[in-house]
Design an enzyme around this catalytic site. Structure first.
Site, mmCIF file in Angstrom:
data_model
loop_
_atom_site.group_PDB
_atom_site.id
_atom_site.type_symbol
_atom_site.label_atom_id
_atom_site.label_comp_id
_atom_site.label_asym_id
_atom_site.label_seq_id
_atom_site.Cartn_x
_atom_site.Cartn_y
_atom_site.Cartn_z
ATOM 1 N N LYS A 103 -11.109 18.349 -13.644
ATOM 2 C CA LYS A 103 -9.963 18.542 -15.083
ATOM 3 C C LYS A 103 -9.705 17.117 -15.186
ATOM 4 O O LYS A 103 -9.083 16.823 -13.988
ATOM 5 C CB LYS A 103 -9.159 19.175 -14.960
ATOM 6 C CG LYS A 103 -8.934 20.908 -15.383
ATOM 7 C CD LYS A 103 -8.007 21.951 -15.238
ATOM 8 C CE LYS A 103 -7.925 22.964 -16.051
ATOM 9 N NZ LYS A 103 -7.001 24.057 -15.649
ATOM 10 N N TYR A 158 7.622 -3.778 9.251
ATOM 11 C CA TYR A 158 8.372 -2.258 9.089
ATOM 12 C C TYR A 158 9.373 -1.914 9.975
ATOM 13 O O TYR A 158 9.756 -3.080 10.934
ATOM 14 C CB TYR A 158 6.682 -1.580 9.452
ATOM 15 C CG TYR A 158 5.705 -1.703 8.258
ATOM 16 C CD1 TYR A 158 5.834 -0.636 7.694
ATOM 17 C CD2 TYR A 158 5.185 -2.893 8.121
ATOM 18 C CE1 TYR A 158 4.817 0.149 6.362
ATOM 19 C CE2 TYR A 158 3.760 -2.536 7.535
ATOM 20 C CZ TYR A 158 2.932 -1.234 6.817
ATOM 21 O OH TYR A 158 3.112 -1.555 5.681
ATOM 22 N N LYS A 184 5.628 -10.021 3.702
ATOM 23 C CA LYS A 184 6.429 -9.041 2.845
ATOM 24 C C LYS A 184 6.835 -8.011 3.529
ATOM 25 O O LYS A 184 6.445 -8.003 4.856
ATOM 26 C CB LYS A 184 5.546 -8.607 1.803
ATOM 27 C CG LYS A 184 6.075 -7.177 1.148
ATOM 28 C CD LYS A 184 4.886 -6.743 -0.235
ATOM 29 C CE LYS A 184 4.277 -5.715 0.474
ATOM 30 N NZ LYS A 184 3.439 -5.535 -0.526
ATOM 31 N N LYS A 186 9.279 -4.874 4.362
ATOM 32 C CA LYS A 186 10.098 -3.158 3.937
ATOM 33 C C LYS A 186 11.812 -3.444 3.729
ATOM 34 O O LYS A 186 12.698 -4.252 4.699
ATOM 35 C CB LYS A 186 9.340 -2.574 5.288
ATOM 36 C CG LYS A 186 8.554 -1.827 4.621
ATOM 37 C CD LYS A 186 7.601 -1.455 3.596
ATOM 38 C CE LYS A 186 6.360 -1.358 3.565
ATOM 39 N NZ LYS A 186 5.591 -1.117 2.417
ATOM 40 N N ALA A 216 10.436 -1.515 -1.461
ATOM 41 C CA ALA A 216 11.267 -0.311 -1.200
ATOM 42 C C ALA A 216 10.453 0.748 -1.297
ATOM 43 O O ALA A 216 11.098 2.546 -0.762
ATOM 44 C CB ALA A 216 12.229 -0.107 -2.394
ATOM 45 N N GLU A 241 8.953 -4.582 -4.432
ATOM 46 C CA GLU A 241 8.637 -3.605 -5.235
ATOM 47 C C GLU A 241 8.446 -2.838 -4.762
ATOM 48 O O GLU A 241 9.331 -2.156 -4.437
ATOM 49 C CB GLU A 241 6.909 -4.428 -3.930
ATOM 50 C CG GLU A 241 5.591 -2.759 -4.330
ATOM 51 C CD GLU A 241 4.915 -3.899 -2.919
ATOM 52 O OE1 GLU A 241 4.847 -4.745 -2.562
ATOM 53 O OE2 GLU A 241 4.450 -2.860 -2.408
ATOM 54 N N GLU A 267 1.149 0.116 -7.523
ATOM 55 C CA GLU A 267 0.221 0.852 -6.135
ATOM 56 C C GLU A 267 0.110 3.211 -5.463
ATOM 57 O O GLU A 267 -0.997 3.172 -5.504
ATOM 58 C CB GLU A 267 1.007 0.864 -3.903
ATOM 59 C CG GLU A 267 1.618 1.283 -3.753
ATOM 60 C CD GLU A 267 1.964 1.010 -2.929
ATOM 61 O OE1 GLU A 267 2.058 -0.866 -2.500
ATOM 62 O OE2 GLU A 267 1.898 1.511 -1.233
ATOM 63 N N HIS A 324 -3.052 -3.698 -3.703
ATOM 64 C CA HIS A 324 -2.595 -3.010 -2.478
ATOM 65 C C HIS A 324 -3.480 -2.609 -1.284
ATOM 66 O O HIS A 324 -4.754 -2.458 -1.803
ATOM 67 C CB HIS A 324 -1.987 -1.733 -2.678
ATOM 68 C CG HIS A 324 -1.956 -0.933 -1.457
ATOM 69 N ND1 HIS A 324 -2.385 0.087 -0.924
ATOM 70 C CD2 HIS A 324 -0.839 -0.691 -0.452
ATOM 71 C CE1 HIS A 324 -2.270 0.872 -0.387
ATOM 72 N NE2 HIS A 324 -1.138 0.050 0.870
ATOM 73 N N GLU A 343 -3.341 -8.349 -0.529
ATOM 74 C CA GLU A 343 -2.137 -8.969 0.935
ATOM 75 C C GLU A 343 -3.304 -8.700 2.228
ATOM 76 O O GLU A 343 -4.362 -9.138 2.010
ATOM 77 C CB GLU A 343 -1.294 -7.632 0.681
ATOM 78 C CG GLU A 343 -2.009 -6.566 0.942
ATOM 79 C CD GLU A 343 -0.546 -5.316 0.944
ATOM 80 O OE1 GLU A 343 0.342 -5.523 1.141
ATOM 81 O OE2 GLU A 343 -0.864 -3.895 -0.228
ATOM 82 N N TYR A 345 -2.833 -7.386 6.136
ATOM 83 C CA TYR A 345 -1.954 -6.329 7.673
ATOM 84 C C TYR A 345 -2.074 -7.087 8.901
ATOM 85 O O TYR A 345 -3.144 -6.301 9.326
ATOM 86 C CB TYR A 345 -1.858 -5.196 7.347
ATOM 87 C CG TYR A 345 -1.850 -4.496 6.175
ATOM 88 C CD1 TYR A 345 -0.805 -4.699 5.454
ATOM 89 C CD2 TYR A 345 -2.534 -3.520 5.799
ATOM 90 C CE1 TYR A 345 -0.537 -3.833 4.150
ATOM 91 C CE2 TYR A 345 -2.924 -2.685 4.074
ATOM 92 C CZ TYR A 345 -1.344 -3.061 3.652
ATOM 93 O OH TYR A 345 -1.299 -2.051 2.547
HETATM 94 MG MG MG Z 1 4.137 -1.539 -1.380
#
Ligand code: MG
Length: 391
Positions: A103, A158, A184, A186, A216, A241, A267, A324, A343, A345
Site C-alpha cells: 500500500k 557522539y 559535525k 551531536k 539534535a 540538523e 534523513e 545522510h 558525510e 564517520y
Molecule cells: Mg543526522
C-alpha cells in the site's frame, strides 16, 4: 542474464556511541548480495549493498516479502528484468516488482529493506559495465558528475559513557589529522549549558563556525529548539540538523523563521510525498537550507532521483542535498549526481562507516576509487562479512 540467488546478512554495528535519542550498541544493518550468472574477469557478478546506518537490519521484510517477489519475477520472466539493451538490469522495473502488493504511505522499515536491495542492482549494473558506480549513476540520470570529488565532513561528536569536552577535542583533532577540515557533532543529549561547552570545545578545533555542524537527531520540542537556536545563532554554525520530529514540518518552519543560520533535515523522510510535505510546509529556503534524504533508507536511488527532481522543480539545487550516511554507497551517489557533498564517520559505525584508504580525503574533498561498482570489496572492515554472505 538472470538472477540466481539473493541473500541478506544482518551485521552488528561496532561501538557504544549515542546521540540525543538512540544508543547504537544494539544496531544492525542488512548487507545484501544479488547473485547473477553473468561473468566478469572470470568471476560471477555479485551485486552488494546495504541499507544505511541508523534504522536496523531488515532481514525479515526482505526474506518474507521483497526477495521472494524478485526471485519469482526472475524465474518467470528473466528478460523482463533487463533494460532495453539487455546488458543491464532495469532498476525502475525491479523497484516496481519489489513494491507489488504494498500500500502507499507508511514508509518505514520497508523503505530501508527495498533501499538495500535496489542499490545492489546499481552495484551489479556498474560491475557489468566494468566501471565505478558513480559513472553508471551519472549516465542513467544524465547528470554532471563531480569527478574531482565531493565536499566531505567528519560526523562524530557522539555522547560516550565516559564523555568529556577533552575527549571531543581529541576526537576532532584525530579527524583533522586524517585530512578532514569540517565536522559535525551531536547536541540534545545533555543540558543546553553542557552542550554549549561541548560546542565551544569543538570550535577550538574546527577554527570557525562554518566548519562545525550540530545535530539534535529530532529530539527537541519547539521551546527547546528555539532556546538552542538563540544560543547558537552568534556562532554562525555550518548547520543546525534535524531539530524536531522529522515529520513535524511546522516546528521546522517555526525554527527556520526564528533562526538566521542554515537548517538541515530529511534523513528520516523515506518517500517523495514526505519530501513534498517538507517543501510545502517546512519553511526550507533555497540556497540556504540542506536536505539529507538517504537513498538506502528510502527505496533506493530511483526514489531518491525523484526527490531531487521535485526539489529542483521548487527552486532548490541538487547542491543543497547532502545525503545522510557517511559510507561508500552515498559517496558514489553524491559524485555521480553532482550533490553538495556527503558525510563520513571515520571513527564510528564500523564495518560500514568511512572510506577505504584509496579514497583520498584532502582539501575538504573525498573521491571514490576506480573499483567497479560501489567498491565495497575494498573496505577491509567489510571483507569478512562479504565473504560470509557470498561463500
Ligand atoms: Mg543526522
Amino acid at each position: 542474464m538472470r538472477i540466481t540467488d539473493i541473500r541478506e546478512l544482518s551485521v552488528q554495528l561496532q561501538g557504544n556511541v549515542a546521540n540525543a535519542l538512540v544508543n547504537f550498541s544494539e544496531h544492525t544493518i542488512s548487507l545484501v548480495a544479488v547473485f547473477t550468472d553473468a561473468v566478469r574477469h572470470g568471476k560471477p557478478v555479485i551485486g552488494l549493498a546495504f541499507d544505511s546506518i541508523g534504522r536496523y537490519a531488515q532481514g525479515g521484510i526482505l526474506r518474507e516479502r521483497i526477495i521472494p517477489r524478485v526471485m519469482a519475477a526472475a524465474r518467470s520472466d528473466p528478460a523482463g528484468l533487463l533494460d532495453a539493451t539487455g546488458l543491464a538490469f532495469d532498476v525502475p522495473k525491479l523497484l516496481q516488482v519489489m513494491l507489488k502488493n504494498e500500500k502507499p504511505g507508511g514508509h518505514g522499515d520497508r523503505a530501508a529493506a527495498i533501499g538495500a536491495l535496489e542499490l545492489a542492482f546499481w552495484d551489479i549494473n556498474a560491475k557489468l559495465a566494468d566501471e565505478p558506480a558513480w559513472q553508471t549513476v551519472a549516465r542513467h540520470f544524465c547528470t554532471d558528475a563531480k569527478t574531482d570529488g565531493v565536499h566531505v565532513y567528519a560526523a562524530g561528536g557522539y555522547y560516550y559513557p565516559d564523555d568529556s569536552t577533552q575527549r571531543l577535542r581529541d576526537e576532532f583533532r584525530a579527524y583533522q589529522d586524517m585530512g578532514f577540515d569540517a565536522f559535525k557533532m551531536k547536541i540534545g543529549g545533555a543540558s543546553l549549558a553542557e552542550d554549549m561547552a561541548r560546542i565551544e570545545a569543538a570550535l577550538d578545533v574546527a577554527g570557525q563556525g562554518r566548519r562545525l555542524a550540530v545535530d539534535a537527531n529530532g529530539r527537541f520540542d519547539l521551546k527547546t529548539a528555539l532556546a538552542y537556536a538563540k544560543a547558537m545563532e552568534p556562532l554562525d554554525l555550518r548547520w543546525y540538523e534535524e531539530i524536531g520530529d522529522p515529520l513535524d514540518y511546522d516546528l521546522n518552519r517555526r525554527v527556520v523563521e526564528a533562526y538566521s543560520g542554515t537548517v538541515a533535515t530529511g534523513e528520516n523522510l523515506f518517500s517523495v510525498p514526505d519530501v513534498n510535505n517538507l517543501l510545502l510546509f517546512g519553511g526550507m529556503r533555497p540556497g540556504r537550507d540542506v536536505f539529507q534524504m538517504d537513498p538506502g533508507l528510502s527505496y533506493g536511488l530511483i526514489e531518491y532521483g525523484r526527490m531531487l527532481s521535485l526539489m529542483e522543480s521548487r527552486g532548490f539545487s541538487r547542491t543543497d542535498a547532502h545525503p545522510h550516511g557517511g559510507h561508500l554507497i552515498n559517496l558514489h551517489i553524491a559524485v555521480g549526481l553532482g550533490l553538495g557533498g556527503c558525510e563520513a564517520y571515520p571513527g564510528v559505525f564500523q564495518p560500514f562507516g568511512g572510506y577505504p584508504a584509496g579514497c583520498a580525503v584532502g582539501g575538504g574533498l573525498v573521491r571514490p576509487t576506480a573499483a567497479p561498482g560501489f567498491g565495497l570489496e575494498e573496505k577491509p572492515e567489510l571483507a569478512p562479512f562479504i565473504r560470509q554472505l557470498t561463500a
